[in-house]
Enzyme design. Structure first.
Site, PDB file in Angstrom:
ATOM      1  N   MET A  76      54.941  27.231  34.480  1.00 30.71           N
ATOM      2  CA  MET A  76      55.686  28.094  35.392  1.00 30.71           C
ATOM      3  C   MET A  76      55.730  27.511  36.805  1.00 30.71           C
ATOM      4  SD  MET A  76      56.869  30.555  33.584  1.00 30.71           S
ATOM      5  CE  MET A  76      56.609  31.344  32.004  1.00 30.71           C
ATOM      6  N   TYR A 166      45.075  34.092  46.007  1.00 32.68           N
ATOM      7  CA  TYR A 166      45.226  34.899  44.778  1.00 32.68           C
ATOM      8  C   TYR A 166      45.548  36.345  45.146  1.00 32.68           C
ATOM      9  CZ  TYR A 166      43.633  37.470  40.605  1.00 32.68           C
ATOM     10  OH  TYR A 166      43.532  38.325  39.522  1.00 32.68           O
ATOM     11  N   ASP A 202      36.198  40.136  30.945  1.00 36.02           N
ATOM     12  CA  ASP A 202      35.273  39.077  30.470  1.00 36.02           C
ATOM     13  C   ASP A 202      35.972  37.862  29.866  1.00 36.02           C
ATOM     14  OD1 ASP A 202      34.217  40.620  27.260  1.00 36.02           O
ATOM     15  OD2 ASP A 202      36.197  40.084  28.075  1.00 36.02           O
ATOM     16  N   THR A 205      37.748  32.262  31.998  1.00 37.35           N
ATOM     17  CA  THR A 205      38.154  31.855  33.355  1.00 37.35           C
ATOM     18  C   THR A 205      37.441  32.670  34.404  1.00 37.35           C
ATOM     19  OG1 THR A 205      40.343  31.148  32.677  1.00 37.35           O
ATOM     20  CG2 THR A 205      40.099  31.797  34.967  1.00 37.35           C
TER      21      THR A 205
HETATM   22  N1  NDP Z   1      39.953  38.108  33.989  1.00 40.40           N
HETATM   23  C1  NDP Z   1      39.818  38.944  35.018  1.00 40.40           C
HETATM   24  O1  NDP Z   1      38.708  39.292  35.472  1.00 40.40           O
HETATM   25  C2  NDP Z   1      41.029  39.513  35.664  1.00 40.40           C
HETATM   26  C3  NDP Z   1      42.302  39.053  35.344  1.00 40.40           C
HETATM   27  N2  NDP Z   1      43.375  39.614  35.969  1.00 40.40           N
HETATM   28  C4  NDP Z   1      44.723  39.138  35.676  1.00 40.40           C
HETATM   29  O2  NDP Z   1      44.925  39.060  34.273  1.00 40.40           O
HETATM   30  C5  NDP Z   1      45.812  37.989  33.987  1.00 40.40           C
HETATM   31  C6  NDP Z   1      45.193  37.082  32.954  1.00 40.40           C
HETATM   32  O3  NDP Z   1      43.945  36.662  33.453  1.00 40.40           O
HETATM   33  P1  NDP Z   1      42.948  35.874  32.470  1.00 40.40           P
HETATM   34  O4  NDP Z   1      43.233  36.231  31.071  1.00 40.40           O
HETATM   35  O5  NDP Z   1      41.568  36.017  33.007  1.00 40.40           O
HETATM   36  O6  NDP Z   1      43.433  34.367  32.731  1.00 40.40           O
HETATM   37  P2  NDP Z   1      43.184  33.056  31.829  1.00 40.40           P
HETATM   38  O7  NDP Z   1      42.840  31.962  32.789  1.00 40.40           O
HETATM   39  O8  NDP Z   1      42.283  33.356  30.693  1.00 40.40           O
HETATM   40  O9  NDP Z   1      44.648  32.765  31.237  1.00 40.40           O
HETATM   41  C7  NDP Z   1      45.646  32.310  32.102  1.00 40.40           C
HETATM   42  C8  NDP Z   1      46.833  31.937  31.253  1.00 40.40           C
HETATM   43  O10 NDP Z   1      47.853  31.410  32.093  1.00 40.40           O
HETATM   44  C9  NDP Z   1      48.251  30.128  31.579  1.00 40.40           C
HETATM   45  N3  NDP Z   1      48.659  29.269  32.692  1.00 40.40           N
HETATM   46  C10 NDP Z   1      47.862  28.700  33.620  1.00 40.40           C
HETATM   47  N4  NDP Z   1      48.606  27.950  34.456  1.00 40.40           N
HETATM   48  C11 NDP Z   1      49.905  28.069  34.037  1.00 40.40           C
HETATM   49  C12 NDP Z   1      51.136  27.530  34.467  1.00 40.40           C
HETATM   50  N5  NDP Z   1      51.196  26.703  35.507  1.00 40.40           N
HETATM   51  N6  NDP Z   1      52.261  27.859  33.794  1.00 40.40           N
HETATM   52  C13 NDP Z   1      52.214  28.691  32.725  1.00 40.40           C
HETATM   53  N7  NDP Z   1      51.067  29.242  32.260  1.00 40.40           N
HETATM   54  C14 NDP Z   1      49.936  28.912  32.918  1.00 40.40           C
HETATM   55  C15 NDP Z   1      47.036  29.610  30.837  1.00 40.40           C
HETATM   56  O11 NDP Z   1      47.388  28.705  29.810  1.00 40.40           O
HETATM   57  P3  NDP Z   1      47.542  27.115  30.026  1.00 40.40           P
HETATM   58  O12 NDP Z   1      46.351  26.628  30.800  1.00 40.40           O
HETATM   59  O13 NDP Z   1      47.579  26.596  28.616  1.00 40.40           O
HETATM   60  O14 NDP Z   1      48.842  26.905  30.758  1.00 40.40           O
HETATM   61  C16 NDP Z   1      46.513  30.888  30.210  1.00 40.40           C
HETATM   62  O15 NDP Z   1      47.196  31.165  29.015  1.00 40.40           O
HETATM   63  C17 NDP Z   1      46.099  37.302  35.339  1.00 40.40           C
HETATM   64  O16 NDP Z   1      47.301  37.794  35.871  1.00 40.40           O
HETATM   65  C18 NDP Z   1      44.940  37.746  36.203  1.00 40.40           C
HETATM   66  O17 NDP Z   1      45.266  37.780  37.581  1.00 40.40           O
HETATM   67  C19 NDP Z   1      43.256  40.610  36.916  1.00 40.40           C
HETATM   68  C20 NDP Z   1      42.019  41.062  37.245  1.00 40.40           C
HETATM   69  C21 NDP Z   1      40.836  40.575  36.626  1.00 40.40           C
HETATM   70  C1  LIG Z   2      39.412  33.300  40.828  1.00 47.41           C
HETATM   71  C2  LIG Z   2      40.108  33.908  39.605  1.00 47.41           C
HETATM   72  C3  LIG Z   2      41.566  33.401  39.435  1.00 47.41           C
HETATM   73  C4  LIG Z   2      41.797  31.978  39.691  1.00 47.41           C
HETATM   74  C5  LIG Z   2      41.117  31.131  38.651  1.00 47.41           C
HETATM   75  O1  LIG Z   2      41.571  31.028  37.524  1.00 47.41           O
HETATM   76  N1  LIG Z   2      39.997  30.529  39.054  1.00 47.41           N
HETATM   77  C6  LIG Z   2      39.224  29.723  38.133  1.00 47.41           C
HETATM   78  C7  LIG Z   2      39.554  28.258  38.290  1.00 47.41           C
HETATM   79  O2  LIG Z   2      40.141  27.887  39.328  1.00 47.41           O
HETATM   80  O3  LIG Z   2      39.250  27.509  37.341  1.00 47.41           O
HETATM   81  C8  LIG Z   2      40.287  35.410  39.716  1.00 47.41           C
HETATM   82  C9  LIG Z   2      40.924  35.941  38.412  1.00 47.41           C
HETATM   83  C10 LIG Z   2      40.506  37.385  38.325  1.00 47.41           C
HETATM   84  C11 LIG Z   2      39.800  37.633  39.651  1.00 47.41           C
HETATM   85  C12 LIG Z   2      38.892  38.845  39.740  1.00 47.41           C
HETATM   86  C13 LIG Z   2      39.705  40.071  39.629  1.00 47.41           C
HETATM   87  O4  LIG Z   2      40.918  40.054  39.802  1.00 47.41           O
HETATM   88  C14 LIG Z   2      38.906  41.325  39.597  1.00 47.41           C
HETATM   89  C15 LIG Z   2      38.052  41.428  40.853  1.00 47.41           C
HETATM   90  C16 LIG Z   2      38.977  41.817  42.008  1.00 47.41           C
HETATM   91  C17 LIG Z   2      38.128  42.018  43.283  1.00 47.41           C
HETATM   92  O5  LIG Z   2      38.988  42.418  44.348  1.00 47.41           O
HETATM   93  C18 LIG Z   2      37.436  40.712  43.643  1.00 47.41           C
HETATM   94  C19 LIG Z   2      36.566  40.225  42.511  1.00 47.41           C
HETATM   95  C20 LIG Z   2      37.271  40.134  41.147  1.00 47.41           C
HETATM   96  C21 LIG Z   2      36.166  39.987  40.126  1.00 47.41           C
HETATM   97  C22 LIG Z   2      38.209  38.919  41.126  1.00 47.41           C
HETATM   98  C23 LIG Z   2      37.515  37.594  41.446  1.00 47.41           C
HETATM   99  C24 LIG Z   2      38.481  36.408  41.323  1.00 47.41           C
HETATM  100  C25 LIG Z   2      39.079  36.323  39.911  1.00 47.41           C
HETATM  101  C26 LIG Z   2      37.975  36.029  38.908  1.00 47.41           C
END
Ligand code: NDP
Ligand SMILES: C[C@H](CCC(=O)NCC(=O)O)[C@H]1CC[C@H]2[C@@H]3C(=O)C[C@@H]4C[C@H](O)CC[C@]4(C)[C@H]3CC[C@]12C
Length: 279
Positions: A76, A166, A202, A205
């Protein structure tokens, strides 16, 4: 009563046969959303940069009962890929009922020290690509009275240190898609917009990112995925998951909701007779 009855209104049959795109679905929450959709018998298209991972996800989707499962590989960050993606995906699906915008680019938790390339990449992938995909999907979703589901974060509602780029991208999603929801309402476009506000989930990432930086309870990605799809299927404006229960009423921000309605009275209503209105 509203929250209880709304939860009861959801049945998996609501998504059976539906044509759904889930971005960022090679791992994490996106992968789990693909599996929940498959279990409900939806048609799914998954996408990310990793072909090998996507092949495994689509195979698993078919095992779980997906009506169909396809993948498209690309970044993307690549404007050509992003601009053509929805047309290619909807070709595979035979239309579109739900667009789930979920992908994010990686950015470590750290103090902002002027890394503008990082800020540009985060805004491009986490925000601008969502707008590009939505613009391409809008005609299809208008035709199907479909839904846009935008995956955001507590960091998109509450200023958060160490994740300024972010957080900015998530705040931008709220501003754009909540405004778009007002436009749809005022121009009678029957497309729902659901903003999903998540606490820590959980995924690998997130667990890696916060290690040694924050200690916060995390919620399961499998249930998170289902709750996101439930909120989208019920056409809810916002959903809150993975945050403490006492946070939800604060996040709902009734003052902002009231202002939204009051301020819309200042606009010339004639501007909103059609979606193709020039300001
Ligand atoms: N996990 C958390 O604690 C939280 C997550 N969120 C939100 O939930 C959503 C998913 O998070 P999470 O499941 O943890 O993320 P992950 O890192 O597990 O997954 C991210 C996904 O995005 C893809 N991706 C990364 N870079 C690109 C790119 N340049 N183009 C297209 N696809 C890409 C990755 O696949 P690939 O590397 O193969 O491209 C992967 O499938 C996000 O919007 C995040 O902000 C919100 C709050 C908390
Ligand atoms: C830092 C995470 C996203 C970027 C990433 O993929 N970093 C890893 C790497 O570079 O390899 C953030 C993705 C989800 C975030 C968390 C979230 O959104 C929930 C909370 C929101 C709160 O306001 C702050 C703490 C959070 C746990 C927040 C922390 C940053 C992320 C893990």
């Amino acid at each position: 009563h509203y929250l209880y009855s709304a939860r009861d209104a959801f049945t998996p049959a609501m998504l059976q046969g539906k044509r759904v795109i889930v971005t960022g679905s090679s791992m994490g929450i996106g992968e789990q959303m693909a599996y929940r959709l498959a279990e409900m018998g939806a048609h799914v298209v998954v996408t990310s940069r990793s072909q090998e991972a996507l092949q495994k996800v689509t195979s698993r989707c078919l095992e779980l009962g997906a009506a169909s499962a396809h993948y498209l590989v690309g970044s993307m960050e690549d404007k050509a890929f992003t601009e053509s993606f929805v047309a290619r995906a909807s070709e595979l699906l035979g239309g579109l009922d739900m667009l789930v915008l979920n992908h994010i680019t990686s950015c470590p938790m750290s103090l902002f020290r002027g890394d503008m390339n990082m800020v540009r990449r985060v805004m491009e992938v986490n925000f601008l690509s969502y707008v590009t995909l939505t613009a391409a999907a809008e005609p299809l979703l208008s035709r199907s009275n479909g839904s846009i589901v935008v995956v955001s974060s507590l960091a998109g509602k509450v200023p958060t240190p160490l994740v300024a780029p972010y957080s900015a991208s998530k705040f931008a999603l709220d501003g754009f898609f909540s405004s778009l929801r007002r436009e749809y309402s005022m121009t009678k476009v029957n497309v729902s917009v659901t903003l999903c506000v998540l606490g820590l989930i959980d995924t690998n990432t997130a667990m890696r990112a916060v290690e040694g930086i924050m200690s916060m309870p995390s919620a399961p990605k499998e249930e998170c995925a289902l709750e996101i799809l439930r909120a989208g299927a019920l056409r809810q404006e916002e959903m809150y998951y993975g945050a403490s229960t006492w946070m939800s009423p604060l996040l709902m921000n009734p003052g902002r909701k009231l202002l939204e309605v009051l301020l819309s009275d200042y606009f010339n209503a004639n501007l909103f007779v059609s979606k193709k209105t020039d300001p």
